[in-house]
Design an enzyme around this catalytic site. Structure first.
Site, PDB file in Angstrom:
ATOM      1  N   HIS A  56       0.831  -1.216   0.000  1.00  0.00           N
ATOM      2  CA  HIS A  56       0.000   0.000   0.000  1.00  0.00           C
ATOM      3  C   HIS A  56       0.858   1.256   0.000  1.00  0.00           C
ATOM      4  CE1 HIS A  56      -3.924   2.021   0.975  1.00  0.00           C
ATOM      5  NE2 HIS A  56      -3.041   3.010   1.117  1.00  0.00           N
ATOM      6  N   HIS A  58       1.405   5.455  -2.003  1.00  0.00           N
ATOM      7  CA  HIS A  58       0.888   6.546  -2.858  1.00  0.00           C
ATOM      8  C   HIS A  58       2.065   7.201  -3.554  1.00  0.00           C
ATOM      9  CE1 HIS A  58      -3.281   6.570  -1.296  1.00  0.00           C
ATOM     10  NE2 HIS A  58      -2.682   6.019  -0.250  1.00  0.00           N
ATOM     11  N   GLN A 151      -9.701   9.441  -5.011  1.00  0.00           N
ATOM     12  CA  GLN A 151      -9.400  10.131  -3.749  1.00  0.00           C
ATOM     13  C   GLN A 151     -10.556  11.014  -3.251  1.00  0.00           C
ATOM     14  OE1 GLN A 151      -6.021  10.812  -1.621  1.00  0.00           O
ATOM     15  NE2 GLN A 151      -7.974  10.968  -0.557  1.00  0.00           N
ATOM     16  N   HIS A 209      -9.337   1.699   0.051  1.00  0.00           N
ATOM     17  CA  HIS A 209      -9.205   2.376   1.336  1.00  0.00           C
ATOM     18  C   HIS A 209     -10.555   2.183   2.014  1.00  0.00           C
ATOM     19  CE1 HIS A 209      -5.790   4.231  -0.558  1.00  0.00           C
ATOM     20  NE2 HIS A 209      -5.489   4.907   0.522  1.00  0.00           N
ATOM     21  N   GLU A 212     -11.162   4.159   6.971  1.00  0.00           N
ATOM     22  CA  GLU A 212      -9.975   4.803   7.549  1.00  0.00           C
ATOM     23  C   GLU A 212     -10.456   5.966   8.417  1.00  0.00           C
ATOM     24  OE1 GLU A 212      -7.041   6.361   4.843  1.00  0.00           O
ATOM     25  OE2 GLU A 212      -5.578   6.661   6.431  1.00  0.00           O
ATOM     26  N   ASP A 308       2.383   3.198   2.897  1.00  0.00           N
ATOM     27  CA  ASP A 308       1.348   4.209   2.635  1.00  0.00           C
ATOM     28  C   ASP A 308       1.942   5.522   2.131  1.00  0.00           C
ATOM     29  OD1 ASP A 308      -1.170   5.285   2.411  1.00  0.00           O
ATOM     30  OD2 ASP A 308      -1.596   5.378   4.548  1.00  0.00           O
TER      31      ASP A 308
HETATM   32 FE   FE2 Z   1      -3.526   5.093   1.544  1.00  0.00          FE
END
Ligand code: FE2
Length: 430
Positions: A56, A58, A151, A209, A212, A308
Site C-alpha cells: 500500500h 501513494h 481520492q 481504502h 480509515e 502508505d
Molecule cells: Fe492510503
C-alpha cells in the site's frame, strides 16, 4: 551458474543453505552445492529473504512534503485538502522525477514490488500517465502495480467513475475506492457495490481504502466482504487501513472476522501512518488507530503492512524501509512473541506478495532470482536492527549493495568497534 549465494540463513529457519542462480531464476537450493558461480556471495550468518513488498503506497504524492505547505493539524482530512491544493500544480515531469527517486530508495532498501494507489479524480489523469510511464521505466528492477484510486470519492466526485474506467483502460491494474469519504454510509456502500461489480466484469483485483476513521460504526469492510462473496472475487480483494475496526464493538468484530475469512478478503494495515493520523480527535486515552492485526491473523486472514506515505501531505518521514514499517507494526500491535515478530516480517514480504498476486516470488527453484542479503541472522534481528541490505539481487543481478552498519568505538579498555548483532547470544537467551 551466474551467481551463487553461500551458506545463507532462510526466513523459515533453515541455515547453511546455498542458492544457485542462472538465467534470472533460482536454479537450485541446498546445503553445500557443488556448483560454482561466476560470482559468489558469502552470506554466512546472514538472512537471505525474498524481497520486501509494499502492499500500500501513494507514489503520486511521494516526496512532495512541504508543497505547497505542510500539514499543520496532522489529520487525514487536512492531508486530503492539502493534496487538493497541490494537484492543479502537478506536472508530469516532476511526478515522474519524484517517483523515480523514490524507486531508487526502494531498491536500495530491497523493496522490489510496490502496489501504489494513483488518484484518478483529476480529469487530466496526469498522475495516471506519469505513473504508467514510471511503471514502464522501473520494470526491469521493480514491480509497480497501480490502483485506480478515487481520492475525492467515487460518488462525490462527478467524473470519478468515468475517470476510473479510463485509467483501467490505459493500463492501471487494480480497482480502488474510498467508501468512508462518500457523503453518507449508504453512498459508501453503493460505491463498494459499483466498484466490485466493475472489477468482477473486468476480471480485476480490488483494493479499497476502507473505514480509515475512528468511527466505530463505519461498516464498509462488511460491505466489501459481502460483495466479494456475492461476486465470487475470493482471494482478489483487499481492504486497506480498516482503522475503524480498532474502535468497533467486540461482539460485532467477532461476526466480522469470519465474514472476512469466508470471502477471502485480505487486510492491509499501515502502521506508520495510522499511528500518527488516527486518534486525533481523542484527548486521553488516545486510540492507537491501527486495525486488529493479531486477531485478523489468528482468524486466518492475510494481513500485510504497507508504508502508505513517505514525505507527502500525510506523513513527513520515511525512506522506503519496510523493516521500519514492520518495526512500528510490531509495536503498535504489541506483537512481541517470537512467532508474532516473524509474522510481522512475513507482513512485509510473503503475505503482500500473495495479495499482489506476484508471479515467481520466493526462494524455491524456478522462482525469479530476486532476493536480499540482510546484515542480520534472522527475521527478528532484521526488524530489531532495521538491518543493512548487504546485497539486493533482481533477476540474478546485484542491483544495490551496502556495508554492514558498524560503529568505531574509542573507549579505554573496550573493543574498537560495536557489534549490534550479538551473534549467537540472542538465540542462546531465548
Ligand atoms: Fe492510503
Amino acid at each position: 551458474m551466474d551467481l551463487l549465494i553461500r551458506n545463507a540463513n532462510l526466513p523459515d529457519g533453515k541455515k547453511g543453505i546455498d542458492i544457485a542462480i542462472e538465467g534470472g531464476r533460482i536454479a537450485a537450493t541446498g546445503p553445500a552445492l557443488s556448483a560454482q558461480g561466476e560470482r559468489e556471495i558469502d552470506a554466512s550468518g546472514c538472512l537471505v529473504t525474498p524481497p520486501f513488498v509494499d502492499a500500500h503506497f501513494h507514489m503520486d504524492a511521494t516526496l512532495s512534503y512541504g508543497l505547497p505547505r505542510v500539514n499543520q493539524s496532522g489529520t487525514l482530512l487536512e492531508g486530503i485538502a492539502l493534496w487538493g491544493e497541490l494537484k492543479p500544480h502537478l506536472t508530469q515531469e516532476a511526478l515522474i522525477e519524484r517517483a523515480l527517486q523514490y524507486c531508487d530508495w526502494a531498491v536500495a532498501r530491497g523493496l522490489l514490488a510496490i502496489r501504489s494507489h494513483v488518484d484518478i479524480c483529476d480529469d487530466r489523469l496526469l498522475a495516471v500517465e506519469a505513473l504508467l510511464e514510471v511503471k514502464r521505466r522501473v520494470a526491469p528492477y521493480l514491480d509497480l502495480q497501480l490502483v485506480a484510486f478515487p481520492q475525492d470519492g467515487l460518488l462525490r466526485s462527478p467524473t470519478a467513475l468515468a475517470n476510473l474506467k479510463r485509467a483501467i483502460a490505459m493500463g492501471v491494474d487494480v480497482v480502488g475506492g474510498i467508501p468512508h469519504f462518500e457523503r453518507t454510509m449508504a453512498d459508501g456502500a453503493e460505491s463498494v457495490r459499483i466498484l466490485c461489480e466493475f472489477a468482477a466484469e473486468k476480471g480485476l483485483r480490488v483494493d479499497m481504502h476502507c473505514d480509515e476513521s475512528d468511527d466505530p460504526h463505519s461498516r464498509h469492510i462488511e460491505t466489501l466482504a459481502a460483495q466479494t462473496h456475492r461476486l465470487g472475487l475470493h482471494g482478489r480483494v483487499a481492504g486497506s487501513h480498516l482503522t475503524s475496526m480498532h474502535s468497533m464493538d467486540n461482539y460485532y468484530v467477532s461476526k466480522l472476522l469470519p465474514l472476512m475469512k469466508e470471502s477471502g478478503v485480505a487486510a492491509i494495515a499501515n502502521p506508520l501512518i495510522n499511528i500518527t493520523l488516527q486518534g486525533r480527535h481523542d484527548t486521553y486515552p488516545k486510540r492507537r488507530g491501527m486495525t486488529r492485526v493479531p486477531e485478523l491473523m489468528a482468524a486466518g486472514i492475510d494481513v500485510a503492512f504497507g508504508h502508505d506515505c513517505v514525505m507527502d501531505p500525510w506523513y513527513s518521514l520515511g525512506s522506503g524501509d519496510m523493516l521500519e514499517v514492520a518495526h512500528m507494526g510490531l509495536h503498535v500491535a504489541q506483537m512481541t512473541g517470537q512467532q508474532a515478530m516473524r509474522a510481522c516480517f512475513a507482513a512485509v514480504t510473503e503475505t503482500p506478495a500473495r495479495i499482489l498476486g506476484l508471479d515467481g516470488y520466493g526462494l524455491a527453484p524456478g522462482c525469479h532470482a530476486d532476493l536480499v542479503v540482510l546484515d542480520a541472522g534472522d527475521a527478528v534481528e532484521a526488524i530489531r536492527l532495521r538491518a543493512a541490505r548487504r546485497h539486493v539481487v533482481r533477476r540474478g543481478k546485484v542491483v544495490a549493495e551496502a556495508p554492514p552498519a558498524v560503529s568505531r568505538l574509542d573507549l579505554p579498555g573496550r573493543p574498537s568497534q560495536v557489534d549490534f548483532r550479538l551473534a549467537g547470544l540472542a538465540t542462546q537467551n531465548r
